[in-house]
Design an enzyme around this catalytic site. Structure first.
Site, PDB file in Angstrom:
ATOM      1  N   HIS A 120      17.573   5.744 -45.719  1.00 29.75           N
ATOM      2  CA  HIS A 120      18.128   5.797 -44.356  1.00 29.75           C
ATOM      3  C   HIS A 120      16.813   6.005 -43.461  1.00 29.75           C
ATOM      4  CE1 HIS A 120      22.638   6.691 -44.982  1.00 29.75           C
ATOM      5  NE2 HIS A 120      22.231   5.249 -45.338  1.00 29.75           N
ATOM      6  N   THR A 190      26.789  14.799 -51.357  1.00 25.22           N
ATOM      7  CA  THR A 190      27.210  13.833 -50.599  1.00 25.22           C
ATOM      8  C   THR A 190      28.636  13.303 -50.992  1.00 25.22           C
ATOM      9  OG1 THR A 190      26.891  11.216 -50.123  1.00 25.22           O
ATOM     10  CG2 THR A 190      26.146  12.268 -52.260  1.00 25.22           C
TER      11      THR A 190
END
Ligand code: ZN
Length: 249
Positions: A120, A190
């Protein structure tokens, strides 16, 4: 129970020639960076779907930049924790080959990890959307109202993937190469809900790889995808796992 699972995880890692790590916001929470979905901190004041959306940046860059400066102030003082350090040590011992992180905080790199795929992007970089020039995001850049490109004067954007933007193609390709070689995937911090990174554990599994999950609470991969789930804080579990892996050698 967790001890037995830990032994098993260490032995799987010990036998493998290609271990990768997929990390998410949870790994950086103990370093003081709140997760989007977590309680407290920055996201109480800023809705990520608004402040981390490309549409808002295009419409009102000044609004986004006020927020980005706050985010930068938070991230720039954060230090890697024992989870980042354990992963970096596993890389130095030639166990972990690659880290695919969804985090933009640079903490894996600060901990010494070399082969980091920034899925990201990275908050420390700025990009000109028009001419693609890259700049450093530092105290100098945040002094002015809006950082601008030296070549074309366009407003610079933090080089992070906003909601509404695609993962840059070269990054996606690199991640796919890593996933294809991965024999063991460590999933750390995550919940595996943000696409397309969330598909990585499933891909590893399809390729007959093993998935070891380290999360505080069970996730969608806990039941059917993860071979082993170690529930608890990554900054406690990873150093212990590291010790067990090193004892095998
Ligand atoms: Zn430019």
């Amino acid at each position: 129970m967790i001890n037995k699972s830990m032994e098993k995880a260490a032995s799987i890692i010990g036998r493998s020639n290609y271990v990768s790590c997929l990390s998410g916001a949870g790994i950086s929470v103990p370093s003081g960076i709140p997760a989007f979905r977590g309680e407290g901190g920055l996201w109480d004041c800023y809705d990520p779907m608004e402040y981390a959306h490309i549409y808002t940046f295009q419409k009102d860059p000044e609004k986004i930049w006020l927020f980005m400066k706050e985010l930068y102030n938070l991230v720039s003082i954060a230090e890697p924790n024992n989870a980042h350090i354990a992963i970096s040590t596993l890389e130095q011992k030639d166990k972990v080959k690659s880290v695919i992180t969804q985090n933009i905080d640079n903490l894996h790199q600060k901990a010494g990890s070399k082969n980091v795929i920034e899925f990201h992007g990275n908050l420390y970089r700025l990009v000109c959307l028009r001419c693609k020039n890259l700049y450093q995001f530092d105290n100098q850049a945040i002094k002015g109202c809006l950082p601008k490109c030296g070549a074309c004067s366009s407003v610079l954007k933090p080089d992070i993937v906003f909601f509404g933007e695609a993962i840059p193609r070269p990054v996606h390709i690199k991640a796919k190469e890593v996933v294809a070689q991965t024999e063991v995937l460590l999933v750390v911090g995550t919940s595996c809900t943000v696409v397309p990174a969330s598909s990585i554990p499933f891909e590893v599994k399809r390729n007959k790889g093993k998935v070891i999950e380290i999360n505080v609470t069970p996730t969608i991969i806990s039941d059917h995808v993860a071979d082993i789930t170690l529930l608890g804080p990554a900054e406690d579990i990873l150093p212990e796992l590291l010790d067990k892996v090193l004892m095998l050698h």
